[in-house]
Design an enzyme around this catalytic site. Structure first.
Site, PDB file in Angstrom:
ATOM      1  N   TRP A 100       0.821  -1.223   0.000  1.00 33.09           N
ATOM      2  CA  TRP A 100       0.000   0.000   0.000  1.00 33.09           C
ATOM      3  C   TRP A 100       0.846   1.261   0.000  1.00 33.09           C
ATOM      4  O   TRP A 100       0.509   2.245  -0.653  1.00 33.09           O
ATOM      5  CB  TRP A 100      -0.977  -0.015   1.167  1.00 33.09           C
ATOM      6  N   ASP A 167      -2.082   6.323   6.404  1.00 33.14           N
ATOM      7  CA  ASP A 167      -3.072   5.420   5.826  1.00 33.14           C
ATOM      8  C   ASP A 167      -3.451   4.427   6.922  1.00 33.14           C
ATOM      9  O   ASP A 167      -2.663   3.569   7.308  1.00 33.14           O
ATOM     10  CB  ASP A 167      -2.468   4.682   4.619  1.00 33.14           C
ATOM     11  N   LYS A 191     -12.657  -2.017   5.813  1.00 33.78           N
ATOM     12  CA  LYS A 191     -11.918  -2.968   6.629  1.00 33.78           C
ATOM     13  C   LYS A 191     -12.487  -2.995   8.044  1.00 33.78           C
ATOM     14  O   LYS A 191     -12.845  -4.037   8.562  1.00 33.78           O
ATOM     15  CB  LYS A 191     -10.435  -2.608   6.666  1.00 33.78           C
TER      16      LYS A 191
HETATM   17  C1  LIG Z   1      -7.230  -2.117   1.560  1.00 33.10           C
HETATM   18  C2  LIG Z   1      -6.208  -1.089   1.739  1.00 33.10           C
HETATM   19  C3  LIG Z   1      -6.040  -0.047   0.823  1.00 33.10           C
HETATM   20  C4  LIG Z   1      -6.855   0.052  -0.441  1.00 33.10           C
HETATM   21  O1  LIG Z   1      -8.134   0.484  -0.138  1.00 33.10           O
HETATM   22  P1  LIG Z   1      -9.211   0.858  -1.257  1.00 33.10           P
HETATM   23  O2  LIG Z   1     -10.287   1.488  -0.435  1.00 33.10           O
HETATM   24  O3  LIG Z   1      -9.601  -0.396  -1.942  1.00 33.10           O
HETATM   25  O4  LIG Z   1      -8.591   1.840  -2.186  1.00 33.10           O
HETATM   26  C5  LIG Z   1      -5.095   0.914   1.093  1.00 33.10           C
HETATM   27  N1  LIG Z   1      -4.349   0.867   2.200  1.00 33.10           N
HETATM   28  C6  LIG Z   1      -4.470  -0.133   3.106  1.00 33.10           C
HETATM   29  C7  LIG Z   1      -3.611  -0.137   4.313  1.00 33.10           C
HETATM   30  C8  LIG Z   1      -5.408  -1.134   2.893  1.00 33.10           C
HETATM   31  O5  LIG Z   1      -5.539  -2.118   3.793  1.00 33.10           O
END
Ligand SMILES: *Cc1c(COP(=O)(O)O)cnc(C)c1O
Length: 357
Positions: A100, A167, A191
């Site tokens: 990521w 993030d 998530k």
């Molecule tokens: C799943 C995830 C993403 C991607 O998320 P999207 O909403 O599908 O763009 C980015 N960063 C982390 C840490 C993730 O777990």
């Protein structure tokens, strides 16, 4: 019958949240329509929208120095929105801890902004969080607090004098955070916060109006969405509605301090099975950097891994196959997964090791 859901995302929501949504799905608060069938400019929807923001503020104890935005495009769009909005022509710093962050770095490259990877665990297949020294004068410092695929997590956020961008997609609302250390914290909801469709961006107000050039489209400016209270265009109303219910569920359970204790306990249960398995199971992350949300591990005899996943499925346990980048097995144990659920997996793991060891 519902499966025990160990998927990485989208994944299980608390049953209480789903049932509440089901009970008002056709006829919201006896108003004669579903919440998804009403204008985002209506009072009915606005209560949901601002109610969700208020609950987020309460859960994280966020001051008025921050705005909370509901955007779309997932965490992926933030990979470019962050530099488009925060780059000031200086240097930006990234810590590379997996897929990521690598994707975020790629976007900085595409945009041609001055960026440095100041620390990386790539050479060790991202099995730990590297030591970091940020430049105080950078335009921003960028990290991913929980690495969903490799199962590593910052135990506490690193200090940065430059605005720290986090993030937090996969450890959102899993533990209390001190926002005095944070510039921007963001993540897709799917998530640990709700269903897919809404991206939550918590941003310090002084960072909202720094857009890097006049060529940034209106829609990609934080200011556009902040000024419109995230109602600039039609928001994903049903996703925000479920987010609101899920935030209420967290508040009803005592908030982030309470859920943090439960999450820590769940992770301890699984890691202790791995550690006491006589190397039958091999954890991926270094112990000190292990994630409380995503437990990534393998079986020493790799041939047993698909058997493990399929037998677990037969036993009602969903989503244990590891991410294609790492392989192996991954148990994602977000807020909706209970201690009892995790204990069932732990017992299954012990029994599987006994039978196959
Ligand atoms: C799943 C995830 C993403 C991607 O998320 P999207 O909403 O599908 O763009 C980015 N960063 C982390 C840490 C993730 O777990």
């Amino acid at each position: 019958m519902r499966m025990i859901n160990f998927s990485a995302g989208p994944t299980g929501l608390p049953l209480e949240v789903l049932q509440k949504a089901q009970s008002e799905f056709v006829n919201y608060h006896n108003e004669g329509y579903s919440i998804m069938e009403i204008s985002h400019r209506s009072k009915t929807y606005e209560e949901v929208h601002f109610g969700a923001m208020q609950k987020i503020r309460e859960l994280y104890n966020i001051s008025d120095d921050f705005d909370i935005l509901f955007l779309q495009g997932g965490a992926h769009l933030q990979f470019s929105m962050i530099p488009l909005n925060l780059y000031q022509g200086g240097v930006t710093e990234y810590v590379d801890t997996g897929v990521w962050t690598s994707k975020a770095i790629k976007e900085a490259q595409i945009l041609g902004i001055n960026h440095k990877v100041v620390a990386s665990s790539k050479d060790d297949n991202f099995n730990h969080i590297p030591d970091i020294n940020f430049d105080d004068n950078a335009d921003f410092s960028y990290i991913c607090s929980n690495n969903t695929i490799y199962g590593t997590q910052y135990k506490s956020l690193p200090k940065s004098k430059a605005p720290l961008v986090v993030d937090s997609s996969s450890d959102f609302f899993s533990r209390p955070l001190d926002f005095s250390d944070i510039g921007v914290l963001y993540g897709g909801a799917q998530k640990n916060a709700g269903p897919s469709g809404v991206t939550i961006v918590i941003i310090r107000k002084d960072l909202i109006d720094r857009v890097s050039s006049n060529n940034v489209p209106m829609f990609l400016r934080y200011k556009t969405h902040a000024d419109a209270k995230s109602l600039y265009n039609t928001p994903p109303t049903f996703a925000v509605y479920l987010l609101n219910l899920n935030m209420q569920w967290l508040l009803d359970r005592g908030g982030l301090k309470a859920i943090d204790q439960i999450n820590t306990k769940k992770a301890e249960i699984l890691y202790s099975v791995i550690d006491s398995s006589d190397d039958f199971y091999i954890g991926h992350a270094k112990k000190e950097d292990r994630s409380v949300m995503n437990v990534s591990f393998g079986i020493k005899n790799k041939d047993l891994e698909p058997i493990f996943v399929s037998e677990a499925l037969k036993n009602n346990m969903l989503g244990l196959k590891g991410h294609r980048h790492l392989g192996g097995i991954r148990a994602s144990i977000y807020n909706a997964v209970s201690v009892e659920d995790v204990s069932i997996l732990a017992d299954f793991m012990k029994e599987f090791a006994r039978k196959n060891g």
